[in-house]
Design an enzyme around this catalytic site. Sequence first.
Site: not given
Length: 133
Positions: A43, A45, A54, A56, A87, A90
Amino acid sequence: MSALSELYEQALKARTRAYAPYSGFAVGAAVLSSSGRIYAGCNVENVSYPCGTCAEAGAISAMHAGGDRLIKDIVVVAGGSKLISPCGACLQRIFEFADKKTKVHLADLEGIKKTYTIAELLPVAFSEEELGK
Ligand code: THU
């Protein structure tokens, strides 16, 4: 080392490169494609929170850029006390490059703890059929 252990190790390594200064929650992911190659992501940010991506998403982008199109296995690893599932966004990203046999492995810092098919995690996916094409 088995292909799955190698995949887990790559996800763990990618997790150490996570950029998560806002959530403090580092995630790693690694995809084993149908060609046998591995692509990892973490990830990343952003101070503008919605711009963060993310783990993934990073791994899947790397897979596509590498020329592969089918996810055979994906490992997602986080470090909290509970296992995390990808999530919703994803899951949809994985679904795009999955088939019925694609496996999603959830891992913690000790190893892979649970394995699902994408249909188990996203049983009513939005798919090409819904586009009416
Ligand atoms: N995150 C992932 O990278 N993958 C997931 O499946 C769930 C959440 C990241 C996004 C954000 O950087 C941090 O974890 C906290 O939500």
